[in-house]
Design an enzyme around this catalytic site. Sequence first.
Site, mmCIF file in Angstrom:
data_model
loop_
_atom_site.group_PDB
_atom_site.id
_atom_site.type_symbol
_atom_site.label_atom_id
_atom_site.label_comp_id
_atom_site.label_asym_id
_atom_site.label_seq_id
_atom_site.Cartn_x
_atom_site.Cartn_y
_atom_site.Cartn_z
ATOM 1 N N HIS A 121 0.829 -1.208 0.000
ATOM 2 C CA HIS A 121 0.000 0.000 0.000
ATOM 3 C C HIS A 121 0.864 1.260 0.000
ATOM 4 O O HIS A 121 1.917 1.291 0.634
ATOM 5 C CB HIS A 121 -0.889 0.052 1.250
ATOM 6 C CG HIS A 121 -1.858 -1.072 1.375
ATOM 7 N ND1 HIS A 121 -1.475 -2.353 1.727
ATOM 8 C CD2 HIS A 121 -3.209 -1.114 1.207
ATOM 9 C CE1 HIS A 121 -2.543 -3.135 1.769
ATOM 10 N NE2 HIS A 121 -3.600 -2.413 1.460
ATOM 11 N N LYS A 147 -1.913 -7.918 -4.032
ATOM 12 C CA LYS A 147 -2.766 -6.750 -3.780
ATOM 13 C C LYS A 147 -1.904 -5.490 -3.788
ATOM 14 O O LYS A 147 -0.971 -5.361 -2.995
ATOM 15 C CB LYS A 147 -3.474 -6.889 -2.430
ATOM 16 C CG LYS A 147 -4.383 -5.710 -2.078
ATOM 17 C CD LYS A 147 -4.923 -5.854 -0.658
ATOM 18 C CE LYS A 147 -5.812 -4.678 -0.286
ATOM 19 N NZ LYS A 147 -6.207 -4.719 1.148
#
Length: 220
Positions: A121, A147
Amino acid sequence: MKYKTCVTIAEKTPKRLKVATKKALKKSDYVELRFDFLKPEKVPEALKLVKSDLKKSVCTLRPKSEGGKFSGTEKERISILKLIAEYSPFLLDVEFNSLKKNKLLTNYLKITKTPILVSWHDFKKTPNFSFLNKIFKKMRKFSKNIKIVTNAKYAEDSALVLSLYGIASRTNLIAFSMGDFGKMSRILCLYLGSPYTYVSLGKPIAPGQFSLDEIKSISG
């Protein structure tokens, strides 16, 4: 199109976690269990309560350094991650930076054949495509389940992140952007190959997150 959803569950007690999980799975394909919202000593109890639902659960124990809430030490966190792995969840979300730094954890997860979702992230910005491409290739060495999430300050940022799907063959890539400018990327990623999108039961857990009901109304 049938949208597959993963409801983020962020409760502060094991019992509330169980109740929310049962409620979410009545309408959603998966849940993300944010164990970092619990006190570390409460995680074992929570695991026992949701044991029957773990085959549909993405388990996350996010440290504060990665935008999470885990309040214990890194040694404690690694120990709990190993405990979660013993319960064989659908996916165990482990940060790319954690896997890079901790070879013992990486080897343990390989030996136990734990299906991991390697995550990365950037809560402040969206890096350029060259950087994202390099990160993606490095993450792919740890798992086919990847992700990548950034913070979109402009509409172009979302397009940049979504362009990763053009190089994502033979992977289960979940890539989108947070924030108002990234909101639609949470839906568009599904059209590009994301196995599911993260939603909430009500109030957003992350910036720009749709609720489960909103997604269901969009998908018809």
